[in-house]
Motif scaffolding. Structure first.
Motif, PDB file in Angstrom:
ATOM      1  N   VAL A  76       0.844  -1.189   0.000  1.00 37.93           N
ATOM      2  CA  VAL A  76       0.000   0.000   0.000  1.00 37.93           C
ATOM      3  C   VAL A  76       0.885   1.247   0.000  1.00 37.93           C
ATOM      4  CG1 VAL A  76      -1.637   1.348   1.354  1.00 37.93           C
ATOM      5  CG2 VAL A  76      -1.923  -1.109   1.166  1.00 37.93           C
ATOM      6  N   ALA A 102      -2.909  -7.917  -4.071  1.00 39.60           N
ATOM      7  CA  ALA A 102      -3.201  -6.744  -3.245  1.00 39.60           C
ATOM      8  C   ALA A 102      -2.663  -6.899  -1.837  1.00 39.60           C
ATOM      9  CB  ALA A 102      -4.705  -6.512  -3.203  1.00 39.60           C
ATOM     10  N   ASP A 103      -2.246  -5.791  -1.268  1.00 41.21           N
ATOM     11  CA  ASP A 103      -1.763  -5.749   0.115  1.00 41.21           C
ATOM     12  C   ASP A 103      -2.972  -5.556   1.039  1.00 41.21           C
ATOM     13  OD1 ASP A 103      -0.418  -5.416   2.482  1.00 41.21           O
ATOM     14  OD2 ASP A 103       0.648  -3.595   1.892  1.00 41.21           O
ATOM     15  N   ILE A 104      -3.743  -6.608   1.201  1.00 36.25           N
ATOM     16  CA  ILE A 104      -4.960  -6.540   2.020  1.00 36.25           C
ATOM     17  C   ILE A 104      -4.613  -6.226   3.477  1.00 36.25           C
ATOM     18  CG2 ILE A 104      -6.957  -7.824   2.850  1.00 36.25           C
ATOM     19  CD1 ILE A 104      -7.087  -7.102  -0.107  1.00 36.25           C
ATOM     20  N   MET A 107      -3.878  -2.536   3.813  1.00 39.31           N
ATOM     21  CA  MET A 107      -5.092  -1.717   3.772  1.00 39.31           C
ATOM     22  C   MET A 107      -5.852  -1.820   5.090  1.00 39.31           C
ATOM     23  SD  MET A 107      -6.657  -1.923  -0.102  1.00 39.31           S
ATOM     24  CE  MET A 107      -6.220  -3.596  -0.575  1.00 39.31           C
ATOM     25  N   LYS A 108      -5.892  -3.019   5.658  1.00 32.31           N
ATOM     26  CA  LYS A 108      -6.571  -3.185   6.939  1.00 32.31           C
ATOM     27  C   LYS A 108      -5.862  -2.377   8.019  1.00 32.31           C
ATOM     28  CE  LYS A 108      -8.060  -6.738  10.225  1.00 32.31           C
ATOM     29  NZ  LYS A 108      -8.079  -8.200  10.537  1.00 32.31           N
ATOM     30  N   ILE A 112      -8.260   1.223   5.269  1.00 29.06           N
ATOM     31  CA  ILE A 112      -8.750   1.434   3.911  1.00 29.06           C
ATOM     32  C   ILE A 112      -9.664   0.275   3.539  1.00 29.06           C
ATOM     33  CG2 ILE A 112      -8.091   1.639   1.476  1.00 29.06           C
ATOM     34  CD1 ILE A 112      -5.391   2.753   2.446  1.00 29.06           C
ATOM     35  N   ASP A 113     -10.859   0.597   3.110  1.00 23.56           N
ATOM     36  CA  ASP A 113     -11.811  -0.425   2.685  1.00 23.56           C
ATOM     37  C   ASP A 113     -11.389  -0.962   1.319  1.00 23.56           C
ATOM     38  OD1 ASP A 113     -13.924  -2.018   1.958  1.00 23.56           O
ATOM     39  OD2 ASP A 113     -15.418  -0.398   1.929  1.00 23.56           O
ATOM     40  N   PRO A 114     -11.026  -2.234   1.207  1.00 22.46           N
ATOM     41  CA  PRO A 114     -10.597  -2.774  -0.089  1.00 22.46           C
ATOM     42  C   PRO A 114     -11.656  -2.675  -1.174  1.00 22.46           C
ATOM     43  CG  PRO A 114     -10.035  -4.285   1.698  1.00 22.46           C
ATOM     44  CD  PRO A 114     -10.945  -3.243   2.271  1.00 22.46           C
ATOM     45  N   GLY A 119      -9.770   1.841  -2.258  1.00 16.92           N
ATOM     46  CA  GLY A 119      -9.313   0.472  -2.067  1.00 16.92           C
ATOM     47  C   GLY A 119      -9.293  -0.334  -3.353  1.00 16.92           C
ATOM     48  N   ILE A 122      -6.207   0.636  -5.316  1.00 15.07           N
ATOM     49  CA  ILE A 122      -5.016   0.065  -4.689  1.00 15.07           C
ATOM     50  C   ILE A 122      -4.955  -1.437  -4.953  1.00 15.07           C
ATOM     51  CG2 ILE A 122      -3.908  -0.446  -2.482  1.00 15.07           C
ATOM     52  CD1 ILE A 122      -5.019   2.207  -1.440  1.00 15.07           C
ATOM     53  N   ARG A 123      -6.086  -2.087  -4.835  1.00 13.37           N
ATOM     54  CA  ARG A 123      -6.160  -3.539  -4.996  1.00 13.37           C
ATOM     55  C   ARG A 123      -5.817  -3.975  -6.419  1.00 13.37           C
ATOM     56  NH1 ARG A 123     -11.896  -5.084  -3.684  1.00 13.37           N
ATOM     57  NH2 ARG A 123     -12.187  -4.935  -5.939  1.00 13.37           N
TER      58      ARG A 123
END
Length: 538
Positions: A76, A102-104, A107-108, A112-114, A119, A122-123
Protein backbone atom coordinates in the motif's frame (compact mmCIF):
# COMPACT_ATOMS: atom_id res chain seq x y z
CA UNK A 1 -3.26 11.00 -27.95
CA UNK A 2 -4.24 7.65 -26.53
CA UNK A 3 -2.13 4.56 -25.80
CA UNK A 4 -2.91 0.92 -26.53
CA UNK A 5 -0.41 -1.01 -24.43
CA UNK A 6 -0.35 -4.64 -25.54
CA UNK A 7 1.47 -7.09 -23.30
CA UNK A 8 1.85 -10.80 -24.01
CA UNK A 9 2.65 -13.32 -21.31
CA UNK A 10 5.77 -15.47 -21.71
CA UNK A 11 6.53 -14.49 -25.32
CA UNK A 12 10.12 -14.89 -26.52
CA UNK A 13 11.53 -12.06 -28.63
CA UNK A 14 13.23 -14.49 -31.04
CA UNK A 15 9.97 -16.27 -31.94
CA UNK A 16 8.86 -13.25 -34.00
CA UNK A 17 9.89 -12.87 -37.62
CA UNK A 18 10.48 -9.12 -37.22
CA UNK A 19 13.31 -10.10 -34.86
CA UNK A 20 14.81 -12.46 -37.41
CA UNK A 21 13.00 -15.72 -36.63
CA UNK A 22 12.81 -17.86 -39.75
CA UNK A 23 10.96 -20.80 -38.21
CA UNK A 24 7.71 -18.83 -37.77
CA UNK A 25 6.06 -15.96 -39.62
CA UNK A 26 4.27 -13.24 -37.67
CA UNK A 27 3.19 -10.80 -40.40
CA UNK A 28 0.86 -8.68 -38.29
CA UNK A 29 3.39 -8.08 -35.54
CA UNK A 30 5.95 -7.44 -38.29
CA UNK A 31 3.59 -4.84 -39.74
CA UNK A 32 3.52 -3.00 -36.42
CA UNK A 33 7.33 -3.02 -36.34
CA UNK A 34 7.32 -1.40 -39.79
CA UNK A 35 5.15 1.44 -38.49
CA UNK A 36 7.41 2.33 -35.57
CA UNK A 37 10.60 1.41 -33.76
CA UNK A 38 11.81 -2.08 -32.91
CA UNK A 39 13.93 -2.14 -29.75
CA UNK A 40 16.55 -4.88 -30.01
CA UNK A 41 17.90 -4.84 -26.47
CA UNK A 42 14.91 -4.54 -24.16
CA UNK A 43 15.14 -6.29 -20.80
CA UNK A 44 12.59 -6.82 -18.05
CA UNK A 45 13.28 -6.00 -14.40
CA UNK A 46 12.64 -9.61 -13.41
CA UNK A 47 12.25 -12.77 -15.53
CA UNK A 48 9.00 -13.88 -13.86
CA UNK A 49 5.45 -12.57 -14.15
CA UNK A 50 4.61 -10.74 -10.93
CA UNK A 51 7.79 -8.76 -10.21
CA UNK A 52 8.22 -7.95 -13.90
CA UNK A 53 4.72 -6.56 -14.19
CA UNK A 54 4.96 -4.58 -10.97
CA UNK A 55 8.03 -2.86 -12.42
CA UNK A 56 6.17 -2.12 -15.66
CA UNK A 57 3.20 -0.74 -13.68
CA UNK A 58 5.23 1.36 -11.21
CA UNK A 59 8.20 2.37 -13.37
CA UNK A 60 10.47 1.17 -10.57
CA UNK A 61 13.05 -1.54 -9.99
CA UNK A 62 12.06 -4.65 -8.08
CA UNK A 63 14.23 -3.71 -5.11
CA UNK A 64 12.34 -0.39 -5.01
CA UNK A 65 8.71 -1.52 -5.20
CA UNK A 66 9.32 -4.62 -3.05
CA UNK A 67 7.08 -7.13 -4.85
CA UNK A 68 10.00 -9.47 -5.40
CA UNK A 69 8.25 -12.76 -6.19
CA UNK A 70 4.95 -14.00 -7.58
CA UNK A 71 2.07 -13.43 -5.15
CA UNK A 72 4.10 -10.96 -3.08
CA UNK A 73 1.70 -8.03 -2.59
CA UNK A 74 2.54 -4.62 -3.96
CA UNK A 75 2.59 -2.65 -0.74
CA UNK A 76 0.00 0.00 0.00
CA UNK A 77 1.29 3.44 -0.91
CA UNK A 78 3.57 2.33 -3.71
CA UNK A 79 2.88 4.86 -6.50
CA UNK A 80 1.55 3.36 -9.73
CA UNK A 81 1.29 4.61 -13.28
CA UNK A 82 -2.46 4.87 -12.82
CA UNK A 83 -2.08 7.53 -10.14
CA UNK A 84 0.31 9.59 -12.24
CA UNK A 85 -1.92 9.43 -15.32
CA UNK A 86 -5.20 10.14 -13.51
CA UNK A 87 -3.66 13.39 -12.26
CA UNK A 88 -3.24 14.29 -15.95
CA UNK A 89 -6.86 13.39 -16.73
CA UNK A 90 -6.07 10.08 -18.43
CA UNK A 91 -8.30 7.01 -18.11
CA UNK A 92 -6.09 4.03 -17.20
CA UNK A 93 -7.82 0.72 -17.89
CA UNK A 94 -7.07 -3.00 -17.75
CA UNK A 95 -8.37 -5.57 -20.21
CA UNK A 96 -6.75 -8.91 -19.35
CA UNK A 97 -3.96 -9.97 -17.03
CA UNK A 98 -2.14 -7.93 -14.37
CA UNK A 99 -0.89 -10.58 -11.87
CA UNK A 100 -1.38 -8.01 -9.12
CA UNK A 101 -1.57 -9.28 -5.54
CA UNK A 102 -3.20 -6.74 -3.25
CA UNK A 103 -1.76 -5.75 0.11
CA UNK A 104 -4.96 -6.54 2.02
CA UNK A 105 -3.13 -6.58 5.37
CA UNK A 106 -1.69 -3.14 4.66
CA UNK A 107 -5.09 -1.72 3.77
CA UNK A 108 -6.57 -3.18 6.94
CA UNK A 109 -3.78 -1.67 9.01
CA UNK A 110 -4.46 1.76 7.50
CA UNK A 111 -8.24 1.50 7.70
CA UNK A 112 -8.75 1.43 3.91
CA UNK A 113 -11.81 -0.43 2.69
CA UNK A 114 -10.60 -2.77 -0.09
CA UNK A 115 -14.02 -2.49 -1.74
CA UNK A 116 -14.18 1.29 -1.54
CA UNK A 117 -13.23 3.63 -4.38
CA UNK A 118 -9.65 4.07 -3.19
CA UNK A 119 -9.31 0.47 -2.07
CA UNK A 120 -10.34 -0.87 -5.48
CA UNK A 121 -7.65 1.15 -7.21
CA UNK A 122 -5.02 0.06 -4.69
CA UNK A 123 -6.16 -3.54 -5.00
CA UNK A 124 -5.87 -3.45 -8.80
CA UNK A 125 -2.48 -1.72 -9.09
CA UNK A 126 -4.05 1.59 -10.08
CA UNK A 127 -6.13 0.19 -12.95
CA UNK A 128 -9.77 0.85 -13.60
CA UNK A 129 -10.65 -2.76 -14.36
CA UNK A 130 -12.76 -3.40 -17.43
CA UNK A 131 -12.01 -7.07 -16.99
CA UNK A 132 -9.27 -8.92 -15.23
CA UNK A 133 -8.28 -12.45 -16.17
CA UNK A 134 -4.90 -13.71 -15.02
CA UNK A 135 -5.22 -17.06 -16.74
CA UNK A 136 -5.49 -18.89 -13.44
CA UNK A 137 -7.78 -21.64 -12.32
CA UNK A 138 -10.89 -19.90 -10.89
CA UNK A 139 -11.52 -22.85 -8.58
CA UNK A 140 -8.17 -22.20 -6.91
CA UNK A 141 -8.77 -18.44 -6.92
CA UNK A 142 -12.52 -18.01 -6.33
CA UNK A 143 -13.97 -14.55 -6.77
CA UNK A 144 -10.75 -13.02 -8.03
CA UNK A 145 -10.07 -13.94 -11.63
CA UNK A 146 -11.73 -15.52 -14.59
CA UNK A 147 -15.37 -14.70 -13.91
CA UNK A 148 -15.79 -12.73 -17.13
CA UNK A 149 -14.39 -15.50 -19.33
CA UNK A 150 -16.41 -18.11 -17.46
CA UNK A 151 -19.62 -16.16 -18.10
CA UNK A 152 -18.66 -15.65 -21.75
CA UNK A 153 -18.15 -19.38 -22.33
CA UNK A 154 -21.46 -20.20 -20.64
CA UNK A 155 -23.22 -17.67 -22.85
CA UNK A 156 -21.96 -19.64 -25.85
CA UNK A 157 -23.36 -22.95 -24.67
CA UNK A 158 -20.39 -24.44 -22.84
CA UNK A 159 -21.15 -26.15 -19.55
CA UNK A 160 -19.28 -27.55 -16.59
CA UNK A 161 -18.07 -26.68 -13.10
CA UNK A 162 -14.87 -24.95 -14.19
CA UNK A 163 -14.99 -23.83 -17.81
CA UNK A 164 -11.47 -22.40 -17.86
CA UNK A 165 -10.15 -25.82 -16.91
CA UNK A 166 -12.68 -27.96 -18.75
CA UNK A 167 -12.71 -26.09 -22.07
CA UNK A 168 -9.81 -23.67 -22.53
CA UNK A 169 -7.28 -25.98 -20.92
CA UNK A 170 -8.59 -29.43 -21.72
CA UNK A 171 -7.45 -31.21 -24.85
CA UNK A 172 -9.34 -33.66 -27.01
CA UNK A 173 -7.62 -36.76 -28.37
CA UNK A 174 -8.51 -38.23 -31.81
CA UNK A 175 -10.68 -40.78 -30.02
CA UNK A 176 -12.59 -38.03 -28.20
CA UNK A 177 -10.99 -38.54 -24.79
CA UNK A 178 -10.65 -35.39 -22.68
CA UNK A 179 -7.12 -34.83 -21.32
CA UNK A 180 -5.55 -32.20 -19.08
CA UNK A 181 -3.64 -29.34 -20.68
CA UNK A 182 -1.40 -29.26 -17.62
CA UNK A 183 0.29 -32.45 -18.78
CA UNK A 184 3.07 -31.54 -21.21
CA UNK A 185 2.59 -34.69 -23.25
CA UNK A 186 -0.94 -33.53 -24.12
CA UNK A 187 0.18 -30.24 -25.71
CA UNK A 188 -0.23 -31.68 -29.23
CA UNK A 189 -4.00 -32.11 -28.85
CA UNK A 190 -6.45 -29.34 -29.74
CA UNK A 191 -8.06 -27.45 -26.90
CA UNK A 192 -11.72 -28.27 -26.38
CA UNK A 193 -12.65 -24.60 -26.78
CA UNK A 194 -13.23 -23.48 -30.40
CA UNK A 195 -10.70 -20.96 -31.72
CA UNK A 196 -13.28 -18.18 -31.94
CA UNK A 197 -13.85 -18.52 -28.19
CA UNK A 198 -10.26 -18.95 -27.02
CA UNK A 199 -8.81 -16.61 -24.42
CA UNK A 200 -6.76 -14.84 -27.10
CA UNK A 201 -9.75 -14.26 -29.41
CA UNK A 202 -11.97 -13.21 -26.49
CA UNK A 203 -9.48 -10.67 -25.15
CA UNK A 204 -9.02 -9.21 -28.63
CA UNK A 205 -12.76 -8.68 -28.94
CA UNK A 206 -12.95 -7.08 -25.50
CA UNK A 207 -10.07 -4.77 -26.38
CA UNK A 208 -11.84 -3.65 -29.55
CA UNK A 209 -15.07 -3.10 -27.61
CA UNK A 210 -13.22 -0.98 -25.07
CA UNK A 211 -11.74 1.27 -27.74
CA UNK A 212 -15.09 1.61 -29.50
CA UNK A 213 -16.68 2.82 -26.26
CA UNK A 214 -14.20 5.63 -25.58
CA UNK A 215 -15.15 9.27 -25.95
CA UNK A 216 -13.01 12.39 -25.80
CA UNK A 217 -11.17 11.64 -22.56
CA UNK A 218 -7.62 10.45 -23.30
CA UNK A 219 -7.08 6.82 -22.35
CA UNK A 220 -4.47 4.15 -21.88
CA UNK A 221 -5.79 0.63 -22.39
CA UNK A 222 -3.57 -2.19 -21.12
CA UNK A 223 -4.63 -5.10 -23.34
CA UNK A 224 -2.84 -7.94 -21.61
CA UNK A 225 -2.89 -11.39 -23.22
CA UNK A 226 -2.52 -14.64 -21.29
CA UNK A 227 -1.12 -16.97 -23.95
CA UNK A 228 1.40 -18.36 -24.93
CA UNK A 229 1.87 -18.81 -21.18
CA UNK A 230 1.21 -22.34 -19.93
CA UNK A 231 -0.87 -24.47 -19.91
CA UNK A 232 0.52 -25.09 -23.39
CA UNK A 233 -2.71 -25.91 -25.24
CA UNK A 234 -3.93 -24.32 -28.47
CA UNK A 235 -7.29 -24.54 -30.23
CA UNK A 236 -7.54 -26.16 -33.64
CA UNK A 237 -5.99 -25.50 -36.17
CA UNK A 238 -3.15 -23.93 -34.20
CA UNK A 239 -2.37 -27.07 -32.21
CA UNK A 240 -0.90 -28.92 -35.20
CA UNK A 241 0.06 -26.02 -37.47
CA UNK A 242 3.71 -26.75 -36.69
CA UNK A 243 5.72 -29.87 -35.99
CA UNK A 244 9.08 -30.70 -34.41
CA UNK A 245 10.76 -30.07 -37.75
CA UNK A 246 9.66 -26.43 -37.57
CA UNK A 247 11.36 -25.73 -34.25
CA UNK A 248 14.68 -23.88 -34.27
CA UNK A 249 17.66 -25.95 -33.12
CA UNK A 250 17.68 -26.23 -29.36
CA UNK A 251 20.22 -23.87 -27.79
CA UNK A 252 22.12 -25.90 -25.20
CA UNK A 253 25.48 -27.52 -24.67
CA UNK A 254 26.63 -30.63 -22.77
CA UNK A 255 29.01 -28.35 -20.89
CA UNK A 256 26.04 -26.62 -19.26
CA UNK A 257 24.88 -29.90 -17.72
CA UNK A 258 28.17 -30.23 -15.82
CA UNK A 259 28.41 -26.60 -14.75
CA UNK A 260 30.60 -26.05 -11.72
CA UNK A 261 28.28 -23.40 -10.28
CA UNK A 262 26.14 -24.83 -7.44
CA UNK A 263 23.11 -22.71 -8.29
CA UNK A 264 23.03 -23.88 -11.91
CA UNK A 265 23.64 -27.47 -10.83
CA UNK A 266 20.58 -27.49 -8.59
CA UNK A 267 18.43 -25.46 -11.00
CA UNK A 268 18.73 -28.10 -13.69
CA UNK A 269 17.47 -30.74 -11.26
CA UNK A 270 14.02 -29.15 -10.99
CA UNK A 271 11.20 -31.11 -12.62
CA UNK A 272 10.40 -28.48 -15.24
CA UNK A 273 14.03 -28.44 -16.38
CA UNK A 274 14.36 -32.19 -16.35
CA UNK A 275 11.28 -32.58 -18.53
CA UNK A 276 12.10 -29.81 -20.98
CA UNK A 277 15.56 -31.34 -21.36
CA UNK A 278 13.80 -34.31 -23.00
CA UNK A 279 13.62 -34.08 -26.78
CA UNK A 280 10.16 -35.66 -26.84
CA UNK A 281 8.74 -33.02 -24.48
CA UNK A 282 10.30 -30.12 -26.38
CA UNK A 283 9.13 -31.61 -29.67
CA UNK A 284 5.60 -31.78 -28.26
CA UNK A 285 5.37 -28.44 -26.45
CA UNK A 286 7.48 -26.30 -28.79
CA UNK A 287 5.17 -26.56 -31.83
CA UNK A 288 2.15 -25.72 -29.66
CA UNK A 289 4.01 -22.72 -28.24
CA UNK A 290 4.53 -21.61 -31.84
CA UNK A 291 0.86 -22.25 -32.61
CA UNK A 292 -0.21 -20.03 -29.73
CA UNK A 293 2.04 -17.26 -31.06
CA UNK A 294 0.56 -17.67 -34.53
CA UNK A 295 -2.94 -17.43 -33.05
CA UNK A 296 -1.90 -14.25 -31.28
CA UNK A 297 -0.54 -12.78 -34.50
CA UNK A 298 -3.78 -13.57 -36.34
CA UNK A 299 -5.84 -11.91 -33.62
CA UNK A 300 -3.58 -8.85 -33.62
CA UNK A 301 -4.19 -8.63 -37.35
CA UNK A 302 -7.90 -8.33 -36.55
CA UNK A 303 -7.15 -5.67 -33.93
CA UNK A 304 -4.87 -3.66 -36.20
CA UNK A 305 -7.42 -3.77 -39.03
CA UNK A 306 -10.01 -2.33 -36.65
CA UNK A 307 -7.63 0.46 -35.61
CA UNK A 308 -7.01 1.38 -39.24
CA UNK A 309 -10.65 1.23 -40.31
CA UNK A 310 -11.83 3.23 -37.28
CA UNK A 311 -9.19 5.93 -37.75
CA UNK A 312 -7.67 5.18 -34.34
CA UNK A 313 -4.21 4.67 -35.83
CA UNK A 314 -4.07 8.45 -36.17
CA UNK A 315 -4.44 9.23 -32.46
CA UNK A 316 -3.24 6.09 -30.67
CA UNK A 317 0.27 5.04 -29.74
CA UNK A 318 0.64 1.26 -29.86
CA UNK A 319 3.15 -0.45 -27.59
CA UNK A 320 3.78 -4.18 -27.90
CA UNK A 321 5.90 -6.11 -25.37
CA UNK A 322 5.99 -9.20 -23.16
CA UNK A 323 6.54 -9.64 -19.44
CA UNK A 324 9.35 -12.20 -20.01
CA UNK A 325 10.24 -15.05 -22.32
CA UNK A 326 10.24 -18.85 -22.16
CA UNK A 327 13.22 -21.20 -22.16
CA UNK A 328 11.45 -23.92 -24.22
CA UNK A 329 14.30 -26.36 -23.51
CA UNK A 330 17.17 -23.98 -24.16
CA UNK A 331 20.02 -24.31 -21.65
CA UNK A 332 18.34 -27.58 -20.52
CA UNK A 333 15.60 -25.48 -18.92
CA UNK A 334 11.85 -25.07 -19.05
CA UNK A 335 9.61 -22.19 -18.01
CA UNK A 336 11.30 -18.82 -17.55
CA UNK A 337 13.72 -18.01 -14.68
CA UNK A 338 17.31 -16.78 -14.67
CA UNK A 339 18.66 -14.19 -17.07
CA UNK A 340 19.37 -15.92 -20.36
CA UNK A 341 18.20 -13.83 -23.30
CA UNK A 342 15.40 -16.31 -24.01
CA UNK A 343 13.93 -15.33 -20.64
CA UNK A 344 14.96 -11.79 -19.61
CA UNK A 345 15.13 -10.16 -23.06
CA UNK A 346 11.76 -9.24 -24.55
CA UNK A 347 10.26 -7.85 -27.73
CA UNK A 348 9.39 -4.16 -27.63
CA UNK A 349 7.73 -2.37 -30.55
CA UNK A 350 6.42 1.18 -30.34
CA UNK A 351 4.30 2.93 -32.96
CA UNK A 352 3.92 6.67 -32.39
CA UNK A 353 1.40 8.30 -34.76
CA UNK A 354 2.76 11.81 -34.32
CA UNK A 355 4.68 13.44 -37.20
CA UNK A 356 7.69 13.86 -34.90
CA UNK A 357 8.16 10.09 -35.09
CA UNK A 358 8.14 9.93 -38.89
CA UNK A 359 11.95 9.82 -39.21
CA UNK A 360 12.17 6.54 -37.25
CA UNK A 361 9.38 4.51 -38.85
CA UNK A 362 10.53 0.99 -39.61
CA UNK A 363 13.81 1.48 -37.79
CA UNK A 364 15.53 -0.45 -35.02
CA UNK A 365 17.29 0.76 -31.89
CA UNK A 366 20.10 -1.02 -30.06
CA UNK A 367 19.79 1.20 -26.97
CA UNK A 368 19.76 -0.68 -23.68
CA UNK A 369 16.10 -0.42 -22.72
CA UNK A 370 14.44 -1.47 -19.48
CA UNK A 371 10.78 -2.24 -18.86
CA UNK A 372 10.61 0.69 -16.46
CA UNK A 373 11.21 3.05 -19.40
CA UNK A 374 7.60 2.71 -20.52
CA UNK A 375 6.09 4.57 -17.54
CA UNK A 376 7.99 7.86 -18.12
CA UNK A 377 7.37 7.44 -21.86
CA UNK A 378 3.62 7.35 -21.22
CA UNK A 379 3.77 10.39 -18.96
CA UNK A 380 5.56 12.31 -21.70
CA UNK A 381 3.02 11.21 -24.32
CA UNK A 382 0.14 12.58 -22.26
CA UNK A 383 1.95 15.76 -21.28
CA UNK A 384 1.96 14.77 -17.60
CA UNK A 385 4.52 16.18 -15.22
CA UNK A 386 7.64 13.99 -15.07
CA UNK A 387 8.30 12.05 -11.85
CA UNK A 388 12.06 11.41 -11.85
CA UNK A 389 12.14 11.10 -8.05
CA UNK A 390 9.67 8.21 -8.31
CA UNK A 391 10.07 6.69 -11.78
CA UNK A 392 13.45 5.06 -12.30
CA UNK A 393 13.21 4.58 -16.05
CA UNK A 394 13.86 7.02 -18.88
CA UNK A 395 11.42 8.21 -21.51
CA UNK A 396 11.89 6.59 -24.90
CA UNK A 397 10.42 9.68 -26.58
CA UNK A 398 13.77 11.04 -27.80
CA UNK A 399 14.62 7.72 -29.45
CA UNK A 400 11.20 7.60 -31.12
CA UNK A 401 11.90 11.07 -32.54
CA UNK A 402 15.30 10.05 -33.89
CA UNK A 403 17.31 11.97 -31.32
CA UNK A 404 20.48 10.59 -29.74
CA UNK A 405 20.06 11.21 -26.00
CA UNK A 406 22.55 10.41 -23.28
CA UNK A 407 21.65 6.90 -22.29
CA UNK A 408 22.38 4.24 -19.70
CA UNK A 409 25.56 2.16 -19.80
CA UNK A 410 23.92 -0.96 -18.41
CA UNK A 411 20.55 -2.43 -17.56
CA UNK A 412 19.45 -4.36 -14.49
CA UNK A 413 17.21 -7.34 -13.81
CA UNK A 414 16.55 -8.99 -10.44
CA UNK A 415 15.26 -12.32 -9.19
CA UNK A 416 14.25 -13.41 -5.71
CA UNK A 417 14.51 -17.21 -5.77
CA UNK A 418 13.70 -17.76 -2.09
CA UNK A 419 10.72 -19.97 -2.94
CA UNK A 420 12.68 -22.17 -5.36
CA UNK A 421 14.11 -25.56 -4.42
CA UNK A 422 17.74 -24.67 -5.37
CA UNK A 423 17.80 -22.24 -2.45
CA UNK A 424 17.31 -25.00 0.12
CA UNK A 425 19.49 -27.48 -1.73
CA UNK A 426 22.35 -24.99 -1.48
CA UNK A 427 21.56 -24.14 2.17
CA UNK A 428 20.98 -20.47 1.38
CA UNK A 429 18.98 -18.41 3.86
CA UNK A 430 15.93 -16.95 2.17
CA UNK A 431 17.13 -13.40 2.83
CA UNK A 432 20.19 -14.14 0.68
CA UNK A 433 18.34 -15.86 -2.18
CA UNK A 434 18.68 -13.00 -4.61
CA UNK A 435 20.19 -12.55 -8.03
CA UNK A 436 21.00 -9.32 -9.86
CA UNK A 437 21.90 -9.15 -13.54
CA UNK A 438 24.01 -6.31 -14.93
CA UNK A 439 24.21 -6.22 -18.73
CA UNK A 440 26.27 -3.62 -20.60
CA UNK A 441 25.40 -4.69 -24.13
CA UNK A 442 28.16 -7.27 -24.33
CA UNK A 443 28.96 -8.68 -20.90
CA UNK A 444 26.22 -10.19 -18.77
CA UNK A 445 27.15 -10.40 -15.09
CA UNK A 446 24.95 -12.03 -12.45
CA UNK A 447 25.54 -11.30 -8.79
CA UNK A 448 24.71 -14.43 -6.76
CA UNK A 449 24.65 -13.77 -3.05
CA UNK A 450 26.74 -16.29 -1.05
CA UNK A 451 28.21 -17.76 -4.27
CA UNK A 452 30.57 -16.67 -7.01
CA UNK A 453 29.07 -14.57 -9.82
CA UNK A 454 28.08 -15.75 -13.28
CA UNK A 455 29.54 -14.14 -16.41
CA UNK A 456 28.76 -14.40 -20.13
CA UNK A 457 30.35 -12.69 -23.12
CA UNK A 458 27.52 -12.22 -25.62
CA UNK A 459 29.87 -10.93 -28.30
CA UNK A 460 32.01 -14.06 -28.39
CA UNK A 461 29.20 -16.33 -27.21
CA UNK A 462 25.79 -14.92 -28.27
CA UNK A 463 24.08 -18.18 -27.32
CA UNK A 464 25.29 -17.89 -23.70
CA UNK A 465 26.63 -21.44 -23.57
CA UNK A 466 29.97 -20.73 -21.89
CA UNK A 467 29.80 -19.48 -18.31
CA UNK A 468 33.02 -17.62 -17.45
CA UNK A 469 32.56 -16.53 -13.84
CA UNK A 470 34.93 -19.16 -12.46
CA UNK A 471 37.75 -18.43 -14.91
CA UNK A 472 40.50 -16.26 -13.37
CA UNK A 473 41.23 -14.83 -16.82
CA UNK A 474 38.02 -12.80 -16.55
CA UNK A 475 38.60 -11.38 -13.08
CA UNK A 476 39.02 -7.91 -14.56
CA UNK A 477 35.66 -8.01 -16.29
CA UNK A 478 34.00 -9.27 -13.12
CA UNK A 479 35.51 -6.42 -11.12
CA UNK A 480 34.28 -3.89 -13.70
CA UNK A 481 30.76 -5.31 -13.62
CA UNK A 482 30.77 -5.46 -9.83
CA UNK A 483 31.55 -1.73 -9.84
CA UNK A 484 28.48 -1.13 -12.04
CA UNK A 485 26.38 -3.17 -9.65
CA UNK A 486 27.71 -1.16 -6.70
CA UNK A 487 27.02 2.12 -8.51
CA UNK A 488 23.41 1.05 -9.11
CA UNK A 489 22.99 -0.01 -5.47
CA UNK A 490 24.13 3.43 -4.27
CA UNK A 491 21.43 5.29 -6.16
CA UNK A 492 18.40 6.78 -4.46
CA UNK A 493 15.68 4.16 -4.77
CA UNK A 494 13.05 5.34 -2.29
CA UNK A 495 13.09 9.14 -1.97
CA UNK A 496 9.52 9.33 -3.21
CA UNK A 497 8.05 12.23 -1.27
CA UNK A 498 10.45 15.00 -2.33
CA UNK A 499 10.84 15.93 -5.97
CA UNK A 500 13.87 17.81 -7.24
CA UNK A 501 12.18 21.23 -7.18
CA UNK A 502 11.17 20.79 -3.55
CA UNK A 503 14.71 19.82 -2.59
CA UNK A 504 16.15 22.83 -4.42
CA UNK A 505 13.66 25.13 -2.73
CA UNK A 506 14.62 23.69 0.67
CA UNK A 507 18.29 24.28 -0.17
CA UNK A 508 17.59 27.91 -1.09
CA UNK A 509 15.51 28.43 2.04
CA UNK A 510 17.95 26.87 4.46
CA UNK A 511 16.54 26.02 7.87
CA UNK A 512 12.73 26.00 8.19
CA UNK A 513 10.98 29.23 9.27
CA UNK A 514 11.40 29.94 12.94
CA UNK A 515 14.65 27.95 13.14
CA UNK A 516 17.85 30.03 13.40
CA UNK A 517 20.91 27.80 13.48
CA UNK A 518 24.45 29.09 13.88
CA UNK A 519 23.80 32.85 13.84
CA UNK A 520 26.04 35.00 16.01
CA UNK A 521 23.71 38.01 16.25
CA UNK A 522 20.60 39.70 14.91
CA UNK A 523 22.54 41.57 12.25
CA UNK A 524 23.41 38.27 10.54
CA UNK A 525 19.76 37.26 10.68
CA UNK A 526 18.71 40.56 9.09
CA UNK A 527 21.32 40.25 6.32
CA UNK A 528 19.93 36.83 5.42
CA UNK A 529 16.40 38.17 5.30
CA UNK A 530 15.22 35.73 7.94
CA UNK A 531 12.39 36.52 10.35
CA UNK A 532 13.55 37.10 13.91
CA UNK A 533 11.30 35.78 16.74
CA UNK A 534 8.92 38.58 17.73
CA UNK A 535 9.00 37.90 21.44
CA UNK A 536 12.68 38.85 21.84
CA UNK A 537 14.60 41.98 20.90
CA UNK A 538 18.06 40.61 20.15
Amino acid sequence: MNVLWIMVDQLRWDYLSCYGADHIKTPNIDWLAEQGVRFNKAYVQSPICGPSRMSYYTGRYVRSHGSTMNSAPLRVGEPTLGEHLREAGVKYSLVGKSHMTADIAGMKRLGIDPDGEIGRLIRECGFEVVLRDDGENPTAHPGRRGEDYEAYLRSHGMTGDNLWEEWANTGVTPSGELVSGWMLENARYPARVPKEHSETAWLTTRGIEYIEAQGDQPWLCHLSYIKPHWPYLAPSPYNDMYGPEDLPPVNRSPVEKVADHPLLQEWLKMRVCQNFSRDDIRDTVGPTYMGLIKELDDQLGRLFSFLQESGRMKDTMIVFCSDHGDNVGDHWMGEKDLFYDCSARVPLLIYDPRPSADPTRGSASDALVEAIDLAPTFLEVFGAAPRPHILEGRSLGPILRGEVPEWREFCVSEYDYAARAPRRENHIDQVDARLVMIFDGRWKYVHVEQMRPLLYDLQADPNELNELGGDPAFAGQIARMQAMHFEWCRRHHNRLTRDAATVEAATDRGAPPGVLIGYANKEEVDRDGRIFPVHVTR
